[in-house]
Design a protein around this motif. Structure first.
Motif, PDB file in Angstrom:
ATOM      1  N   PRO A  40       0.821  -1.218   0.000  1.00  0.00           N
ATOM      2  CA  PRO A  40       0.000   0.000   0.000  1.00  0.00           C
ATOM      3  C   PRO A  40       0.854   1.268   0.000  1.00  0.00           C
ATOM      4  O   PRO A  40       1.826   1.373   0.746  1.00  0.00           O
ATOM      5  N   GLY A  41       0.478   2.214  -0.847  1.00  0.00           N
ATOM      6  CA  GLY A  41       1.113   3.524  -0.895  1.00  0.00           C
ATOM      7  C   GLY A  41       2.358   3.613  -1.756  1.00  0.00           C
ATOM      8  O   GLY A  41       2.787   4.713  -2.095  1.00  0.00           O
ATOM      9  N   SER A  42       2.947   2.484  -2.120  1.00  0.00           N
ATOM     10  CA  SER A  42       4.204   2.535  -2.875  1.00  0.00           C
ATOM     11  C   SER A  42       4.001   3.119  -4.276  1.00  0.00           C
ATOM     12  O   SER A  42       4.777   3.963  -4.718  1.00  0.00           O
ATOM     13  N   LYS A  43       2.971   2.685  -4.953  1.00  0.00           N
ATOM     14  CA  LYS A  43       2.699   3.172  -6.311  1.00  0.00           C
ATOM     15  C   LYS A  43       2.430   4.676  -6.295  1.00  0.00           C
ATOM     16  O   LYS A  43       2.991   5.425  -7.098  1.00  0.00           O
ATOM     17  N   GLU A  44       1.598   5.118  -5.369  1.00  0.00           N
ATOM     18  CA  GLU A  44       1.236   6.536  -5.292  1.00  0.00           C
ATOM     19  C   GLU A  44       2.460   7.406  -4.983  1.00  0.00           C
ATOM     20  O   GLU A  44       2.632   8.474  -5.576  1.00  0.00           O
ATOM     21  N   PHE A  45       3.317   6.928  -4.072  1.00  0.00           N
ATOM     22  CA  PHE A  45       4.523   7.668  -3.729  1.00  0.00           C
ATOM     23  C   PHE A  45       5.417   7.857  -4.957  1.00  0.00           C
ATOM     24  O   PHE A  45       5.884   8.958  -5.239  1.00  0.00           O
ATOM     25  N   LEU A  46       5.650   6.766  -5.684  1.00  0.00           N
ATOM     26  CA  LEU A  46       6.533   6.833  -6.852  1.00  0.00           C
ATOM     27  C   LEU A  46       5.915   7.639  -7.989  1.00  0.00           C
ATOM     28  O   LEU A  46       6.621   8.363  -8.693  1.00  0.00           O
ATOM     29  N   GLN A  47       4.610   7.558  -8.155  1.00  0.00           N
ATOM     30  CA  GLN A  47       3.953   8.362  -9.185  1.00  0.00           C
ATOM     31  C   GLN A  47       4.064   9.848  -8.857  1.00  0.00           C
ATOM     32  O   GLN A  47       4.299  10.670  -9.750  1.00  0.00           O
ATOM     33  N   GLU A  48       3.921  10.205  -7.585  1.00  0.00           N
ATOM     34  CA  GLU A  48       4.058  11.612  -7.180  1.00  0.00           C
ATOM     35  C   GLU A  48       5.490  12.100  -7.398  1.00  0.00           C
ATOM     36  O   GLU A  48       5.705  13.214  -7.888  1.00  0.00           O
ATOM     37  N   ALA A  49       6.462  11.249  -7.071  1.00  0.00           N
ATOM     38  CA  ALA A  49       7.865  11.616  -7.294  1.00  0.00           C
ATOM     39  C   ALA A  49       8.112  11.870  -8.777  1.00  0.00           C
ATOM     40  O   ALA A  49       8.770  12.849  -9.148  1.00  0.00           O
ATOM     41  N   ARG A  50       7.591  11.003  -9.619  1.00  0.00           N
ATOM     42  CA  ARG A  50       7.759  11.174 -11.070  1.00  0.00           C
ATOM     43  C   ARG A  50       7.098  12.467 -11.543  1.00  0.00           C
ATOM     44  O   ARG A  50       7.647  13.202 -12.348  1.00  0.00           O
ATOM     45  N   GLN A  51       5.895  12.761 -11.029  1.00  0.00           N
ATOM     46  CA  GLN A  51       5.184  13.993 -11.412  1.00  0.00           C
ATOM     47  C   GLN A  51       5.960  15.234 -11.000  1.00  0.00           C
ATOM     48  O   GLN A  51       5.858  16.274 -11.649  1.00  0.00           O
ATOM     49  N   ASN A  52       6.756  15.122  -9.934  1.00  0.00           N
ATOM     50  CA  ASN A  52       7.595  16.237  -9.482  1.00  0.00           C
ATOM     51  C   ASN A  52       8.888  16.348 -10.284  1.00  0.00           C
ATOM     52  O   ASN A  52       9.718  17.208 -10.007  1.00  0.00           O
ATOM     53  N   GLY A  53       9.077  15.452 -11.258  1.00  0.00           N
ATOM     54  CA  GLY A  53      10.268  15.487 -12.096  1.00  0.00           C
ATOM     55  C   GLY A  53      11.453  14.745 -11.508  1.00  0.00           C
ATOM     56  O   GLY A  53      12.573  14.876 -12.005  1.00  0.00           O
ATOM     57  N   ASP A  54      11.211  13.982 -10.456  1.00  0.00           N
ATOM     58  CA  ASP A  54      12.291  13.241  -9.811  1.00  0.00           C
ATOM     59  C   ASP A  54      12.672  12.006 -10.613  1.00  0.00           C
ATOM     60  O   ASP A  54      11.864  11.459 -11.360  1.00  0.00           O
ATOM     61  N   GLN A  55      13.918  11.573 -10.413  1.00  0.00           N
ATOM     62  CA  GLN A  55      14.417  10.332 -11.018  1.00  0.00           C
ATOM     63  C   GLN A  55      14.211   9.202 -10.031  1.00  0.00           C
ATOM     64  O   GLN A  55      14.388   9.389  -8.821  1.00  0.00           O
ATOM     65  N   ILE A  56      13.847   8.017 -10.527  1.00  0.00           N
ATOM     66  CA  ILE A  56      13.616   6.864  -9.668  1.00  0.00           C
ATOM     67  C   ILE A  56      14.539   5.727 -10.110  1.00  0.00           C
ATOM     68  O   ILE A  56      14.418   5.226 -11.229  1.00  0.00           O
ATOM     69  N   ILE A  57      15.463   5.362  -9.227  1.00  0.00           N
ATOM     70  CA  ILE A  57      16.382   4.259  -9.476  1.00  0.00           C
ATOM     71  C   ILE A  57      15.968   3.124  -8.542  1.00  0.00           C
ATOM     72  O   ILE A  57      16.020   3.282  -7.318  1.00  0.00           O
TER      73      ILE A  57
END
Length: 87
Positions: free
Chosen positions: A31-48
């Protein structure tokens, strides 16, 4: 912009060993992992994404992440299953 280093097993999905992955056991999104990563991506963050999963599970892992709608830029496979420290 930030760069997030996020472990897959135990952080995005329930932890599974390489043997369990090879046996084809069901992946379960935490729970919450997808939403967290989607928000990070929307903020222009890189996800490794980081993982102790072996590269023989690469196709399965990337399909699973795609099916769950998990955004990422890169995946680092074959890491030690022990503590990771980023400096």
């Amino acid at each position: 912009m930030k760069t997030w280093f996020v472990d897959i097993d135990g952080t995005i999905v329930e932890h599974r060993s390489n043997k369990e992955i090879g046996d084809g056991t069901q992946e379960k999104l935490l729970p919450g992992s997808k939403e967290f990563l989607q928000e990070a991506r929307q903020n222009g963050d890189q996800i490794i994404l980081t993982t102790a999963r072996l590269t023989i599970h690469k196709e399965h892992t990337e399909r699973m992440l795609n099916d769950f709608g998990i955004p990422y830029n890169e995946i680092i496979y074959n890491l030690s299953p022990y503590e990771r420290i980023l400096i």
